[in-house]
Design a protein around this motif. Structure first.
Motif, PDB file in Angstrom:
ATOM      1  N   TRP A  96       0.829  -1.211   0.000  1.00  8.38           N
ATOM      2  CA  TRP A  96       0.000   0.000   0.000  1.00  8.38           C
ATOM      3  C   TRP A  96       0.854   1.248   0.000  1.00  8.38           C
ATOM      4  O   TRP A  96       0.496   2.261  -0.600  1.00  8.38           O
ATOM      5  CB  TRP A  96      -0.989  -0.002   1.163  1.00  8.38           C
ATOM      6  N   MET A  97       2.033   1.172   0.639  1.00  6.89           N
ATOM      7  CA  MET A  97       2.932   2.331   0.624  1.00  6.89           C
ATOM      8  C   MET A  97       3.520   2.522  -0.781  1.00  6.89           C
ATOM      9  O   MET A  97       3.694   3.644  -1.249  1.00  6.89           O
ATOM     10  CB  MET A  97       4.051   2.136   1.637  1.00  6.89           C
ATOM     11  N   VAL A 100       1.029   4.313  -2.772  1.00  8.18           N
ATOM     12  CA  VAL A 100       1.053   5.742  -2.452  1.00  8.18           C
ATOM     13  C   VAL A 100       2.202   6.423  -3.195  1.00  8.18           C
ATOM     14  O   VAL A 100       2.032   7.477  -3.811  1.00  8.18           O
ATOM     15  CB  VAL A 100       1.216   5.964  -0.928  1.00  8.18           C
ATOM     16  N   PHE A 130       8.802  11.206  -1.409  1.00  9.84           N
ATOM     17  CA  PHE A 130       7.610  11.371  -0.575  1.00  9.84           C
ATOM     18  C   PHE A 130       7.513  10.251   0.458  1.00  9.84           C
ATOM     19  O   PHE A 130       7.337  10.515   1.650  1.00  9.84           O
ATOM     20  CB  PHE A 130       6.358  11.406  -1.454  1.00  9.84           C
ATOM     21  N   ALA A 133      10.099  10.400   3.204  1.00 15.89           N
ATOM     22  CA  ALA A 133       9.807  11.338   4.280  1.00 15.89           C
ATOM     23  C   ALA A 133       8.600  10.896   5.104  1.00 15.89           C
ATOM     24  O   ALA A 133       8.528  11.156   6.293  1.00 15.89           O
ATOM     25  CB  ALA A 133       9.547  12.737   3.704  1.00 15.89           C
ATOM     26  N   ALA A 134       7.651  10.215   4.451  1.00 15.07           N
ATOM     27  CA  ALA A 134       6.433   9.827   5.163  1.00 15.07           C
ATOM     28  C   ALA A 134       6.647   8.572   6.008  1.00 15.07           C
ATOM     29  O   ALA A 134       6.140   8.475   7.119  1.00 15.07           O
ATOM     30  CB  ALA A 134       5.295   9.609   4.176  1.00 15.07           C
ATOM     31  N   PHE A 135       7.354   7.600   5.473  1.00 14.71           N
ATOM     32  CA  PHE A 135       7.526   6.314   6.168  1.00 14.71           C
ATOM     33  C   PHE A 135       9.007   5.966   6.316  1.00 14.71           C
ATOM     34  O   PHE A 135       9.489   4.993   5.742  1.00 14.71           O
ATOM     35  CB  PHE A 135       6.816   5.192   5.395  1.00 14.71           C
ATOM     36  N   PRO A 136       9.749   6.776   7.088  1.00 14.20           N
ATOM     37  CA  PRO A 136      11.208   6.587   7.118  1.00 14.20           C
ATOM     38  C   PRO A 136      11.645   5.230   7.665  1.00 14.20           C
ATOM     39  O   PRO A 136      12.711   4.752   7.325  1.00 14.20           O
ATOM     40  CB  PRO A 136      11.697   7.723   8.023  1.00 14.20           C
ATOM     41  N   VAL A 137      10.807   4.622   8.482  1.00 14.85           N
ATOM     42  CA  VAL A 137      11.225   3.340   9.056  1.00 14.85           C
ATOM     43  C   VAL A 137      11.037   2.213   8.036  1.00 14.85           C
ATOM     44  O   VAL A 137      11.938   1.411   7.801  1.00 14.85           O
ATOM     45  CB  VAL A 137      10.450   3.054  10.361  1.00 14.85           C
ATOM     46  N   PHE A 163      -2.841   1.451   5.240  1.00 13.26           N
ATOM     47  CA  PHE A 163      -2.800   2.451   6.308  1.00 13.26           C
ATOM     48  C   PHE A 163      -2.352   1.877   7.651  1.00 13.26           C
ATOM     49  O   PHE A 163      -2.395   2.557   8.653  1.00 13.26           O
ATOM     50  CB  PHE A 163      -4.160   3.151   6.469  1.00 13.26           C
ATOM     51  N   MET A 164      -1.927   0.619   7.661  1.00 12.40           N
ATOM     52  CA  MET A 164      -1.464   0.057   8.926  1.00 12.40           C
ATOM     53  C   MET A 164       0.057  -0.028   8.909  1.00 12.40           C
ATOM     54  O   MET A 164       0.690   0.015   7.862  1.00 12.40           O
ATOM     55  CB  MET A 164      -2.057  -1.340   9.137  1.00 12.40           C
ATOM     56  N   GLN A 165       0.627  -0.196  10.101  1.00 11.61           N
ATOM     57  CA  GLN A 165       2.072  -0.303  10.194  1.00 11.61           C
ATOM     58  C   GLN A 165       2.536  -1.615   9.582  1.00 11.61           C
ATOM     59  O   GLN A 165       1.840  -2.623   9.696  1.00 11.61           O
ATOM     60  CB  GLN A 165       2.496  -0.244  11.650  1.00 11.61           C
TER      61      GLN A 165
END
Lengths: 342, 233, 226
Positions: A96-97, A100, A130, A133-137, A163-165
């Motif tokens: 999902w990321m 995005v 993008f 920066a949004a999901f650095p981990v 939208f979940m980790q």
């Protein structure tokens, strides 16, 4: 209006190279790299590439329809964006990321500027910046290559619910019983621990890293083929690599135990893929012959500066985005003199 | 019927040049909310809009503070409008605005130190917010107290709503919460970029895109009904 | 009024200018003083509550606290005495026993200084708790300083022993790379957030270097009842 004689300026003879032909050739050159990524990381890499490419094409289609620009999917440029994006993401990146990233890349990086030919920056890298920066981990969570059973099962984090980790991969990696897996890429190892991975490993891709950035050799071959087909300006990748080597060399000579060797700089991380397939983006690079050399040297040098002194282990993405940003300026500085003019 | 938007557009365009005292209508209030929204239409006060909208509560705090300053400085300026010589009007306005900003600054500290820390220097910076000086110069210094109050309230609420529009989106995406209440459970993956400064630009851009799209759509409808192009406003 | 403005520009109305500015400035001054008078006690009360809450968060189990000041020349004074310097907060159990002292330090991080409150236990000469007060570290990395369980483990009993001369720490607190902690005065960094972890180490060292020697020397002042 008088009709009859048609007067045109030169050139009168043109080689028939259309946009979609160039783009198709680039896709063809990317396919071996994608195939290697799938062979190396298995089903997860395949799903990742399919997702980014699919979402990129869908986004392109939707924006073209909404703005009434006709069908711009047929020029294949969205496919390249999707493929390149997928290749620069970690193989276990949640789908999902990735979706995005592909959407933002095409929408923000390209469609909002007016579509192909108007984008200031490379869309794939805009998307990746993008999500960086949004999901650095998530974007720095690496999984081992050549895991057994990689063609039958996916990396757990790949199929995270939207939208979940990301699902933790630590247990899964521990279950693989791999020797010497530290979870760090060669770049991170070098930066934080000053351990240099053997060059041959990063050259042939036997390392951890983003899905399609591991084998410098394969990327080099594909890139050379593309240059030989005259589908990319060879000056760009060559000057990017030259810029990186020239910047890395003095530091390495000063203290080889602390700073990476120029070879390592070339073969590690995303530099090779970025030099051949991203910096050479026809739209976002300068148009003059002198300009592309300055642009390439700038990107190469900046990459090394970010790697050595920045907070992140890899800097090629930001280097290219900055290079894209100053591209028009470089073009206007390096305008060739019109023949006969002062 | 179809001419109504056009009339309003003309009225809005000439509003800054008004020297006649305005009669109080619903438009006095609504103008600042919609046609002359300080953020989405006039693009004023971008500094707090981008800086403190990383959560709903910050946006609300900032918006209400600005509204308070807007209304009370408006009242005082409108009351004193016949006595302020034009040579010192800007100095007078700034002193009046700064007074009310100081009051807000103290009040927020007394209400919540947490909010005060989150808003930081941006409370003091309301002094130089161009929305307030703009309203003082263009409206309060020329209009009666009652219309000034209504108009300032409209502008202030318009500003607050705009901040909330950014703040809620950024908090939901960037933190998975709204007013600190979790929406999606503990497994939600926050989009960190949204609560970092670039997120402000992205969300503002997206809202502007949406409002321009709305306006163009309305324009297109007006054109098809009357057959004549109308003002884009 | 409108017509008047247009005919005026020839003469500068000095008196009206002075009068208006004077009135506005007086009014403004009155309002600000009034607001200050009303809010000052409320703000002071809020600040006191906030500090108290923080201290009891860092030192769980404590029920009362007393404020002290470390003066510039290294003396420990009760805040009530009016001395100025770095504040520290001594926290006591229900039985009136000194449990720990809350000390504050700061260290340069990835994006500006990280300010941290530490709980210093004078009996074991070690840091037994931490709470970040202020940081601009990247969300997702920086907030691990307060939440990462493995990293919190560092502050269960971080040695901050005063040297024999009684002027500084015997072993300065340092942050080491993840997985290389060998001594009790070292902090095991968080992987991927090395710079923030180092800032935390610098803050701990700064706080302890300044406060620990003074606290050990003037321990009697802290333990004696009011």
């Amino acid at each position: 209006m008088t009709r009859g004689i048609e007067i045109r300026t030169s050139p009168h003879l043109k080689r028939v190279v259309t946009v979609d032909k160039i783009m198709r050739t680039v896709v063809l050159a990317l396919l071996p790299i994608a195939a290697f990524a799938v062979w190396q990381f298995g089903l997860s890499a395949l799903l990742l590439l399919v997702t980014t490419t699919g979402v990129a094409v869908l986004t392109e289609w939707w924006f073209a329809r909404a703005s009434g620009r006709g069908n711009t999917v047929a020029d294949w440029s969205a496919v390249i964006t999707g493929l390149l994006l997928g290749l620069t993401l970690p193989p276990g990146f949640p789908l999902w990321m990735a979706a995005v990233a592909a959407f933002v890349g095409i929408a923000l990086g390209k469609a909002l500027f007016g579509g192909l030919g108007y984008n200031v920056m490379n869309p794939a890298l805009v998307g990746r910046a993008f999500v960086q920066a949004a999901f650095p981990v998530a974007i720095t969570t690496w999984t081992p290559a050549f895991a057994p059973g990689r063609f039958t099962e996916v990396i757990p984090s790949t199929l995270t619910a939207p939208f979940m980790q990301p699902i933790a991969v630590d247990d899964w990696i521990a279950g693989l019983n791999l020797d010497g897996w530290s979870g760090a890429t060669p770049l991170a190892l070098q930066k934080f621990e000053h351990i240099e991975t053997p060059i041959l490993d990063s050259f042939t891709g036997m390392i951890a890293g983003s899905a399609g950035e591991t084998s410098a050799l394969l990327i080099l071959i594909c890139g050379l083929w593309l240059a030989w087909q005259r589908m990319l300006d060879w000056r760009i990748p060559v000057s990017v690599m030259a810029g990186a080597v020239l910047m890395a060399l003095p530091f390495w000579l000063l203290d080889p135990s602390l700073y990476p060797s120029p070879w390592f700089v070339l073969c590690s991380g995303g530099l090779m893929l970025a030099a051949w397939f991203m910096a050479s983006d026809m739209v976002a690079s300068p148009v003059t012959a002198k300009g592309v050399v300055i642009y390439g040297l700038f990107i190469g040098a900046l990459t090394v500066i970010i790697r050595l002194f920045g907070g992140l282990p890899e800097g090629v993405m930001y280097a290219i985005l900055l290079g894209n940003a100053v591209g028009p300026l470089i073009s206007s500085w390096t305008q060739p003199r019109v023949y006969g003019a002062k | 019927m179809a001419e109504a938007p056009q009339d309003r557009a003309t009225a809005a365009a000439s509003a800054p040049l008004l020297t006649q005292e305005e009669t109080l209508t619903a438009d006095t209030f609504i103008r600042g909310l919609w046609q002359e929204n300080p953020v989405f239409v006039m693009l004023l006060g971008m500094c707090p809009v981008l800086a403190v909208t990383n959560s709903t509560i910050n946006a609300l705090g900032m918006g209400l503070s600005t509204t308070f300053v807007l209304v009370f400085s408006g009242i005082l300026i409108s009351l004193l409008r016949h006595w302020i010589p034009k040579q010192v009007r800007i100095a007078s306005y700034i002193v009046i605005i700064a007074t009310f900003v100081t009051l807000v600054d103290y009040a927020i500290q007394a209400i919540s130190l947490e909010l005060y820390a989150a808003l930081g220097a941006f409370i003091q910076l309301i002094v130089v917010n161009c929305i307030i000086l703009g309203r003082a110069e263009a409206y309060a210094s020329k209009q009666r107290v009652l219309t000034t109050i209504v108009n300032s309230l409209g502008t202030g609420i318009g500003f607050t709503l705009a901040l909330l529009a950014l703040g809620t989106v950024r908090e939901i995406l960037g933190n998975g919460t709204i007013l600190g209440i979790s929406l999606f459970g503990p497994d939600f993956q926050p989009w960190l970029i949204m609560i970092l400064p670039p997120g402000g630009f992205f969300v503002l851009g997206a809202w502007l895109l949406y409002f321009n799209w709305l306006r163009l759509n309305r324009l297109r409808r007006v054109t098809t009904f009357t057959g004549a192009p109308a003002d884009a406003r | 009024m409108h017509v008047e403005l247009q005919t005026q520009p020839t003469a500068t109305p000095v008196w009206p200018m002075l009068r208006t500015l004077g009135v506005i400035a007086t009014l403004s001054g009155l309002l600000v003083v009034l607001a200050d008078q009303i809010t000052q006690p409320m703000i002071a009360e809020k600040q006191r509550l906030l500090t108290e809450q923080l201290v009891f968060q860092v030192i769980p189990g404590a029920v009362t606290k007393r404020d002290f000041i470390i003066t510039a020349d290294g003396r420990l004074e009760a805040t009530a005495s009016g001395a100025s310097g770095e504040p520290i907060y001594a926290a006591y159990t229900a039985a009136g026993q000194l449990q720990a002292v809350a000390i504050v330090g700061s260290g340069g991080g990835y994006a500006g200084p990280v300010q941290v409150m530490f709980a210093y236990d004078p009996s074991c000469q070690c840091i037994v708790g931490s709470q970040v007060l202020k940081s601009n570290e990247t969300p997702g990395f920086g907030d691990k300083l307060d939440t990462d369980p493995a990293f919190r483990e560092n502050f269960r009993a971080l040695e901050a022993r005063v040297d024999t001369a009684g002027t500084a720490l015997a072993n300065p607190i340092v942050t080491v790379k993840h997985g290389t902690k060998t001594a009790p005065w070292q902090i095991d960094a968080i992987t991927g957030a090395t710079i923030s972890s180092r800032a935390m180490g610098k803050a701990a060292n700064q706080a302890a270097q300044r406060a620990a020697p003074v606290i050990q020397r003037d321990l009697a002042k802290l333990t004696q009842p009011n």
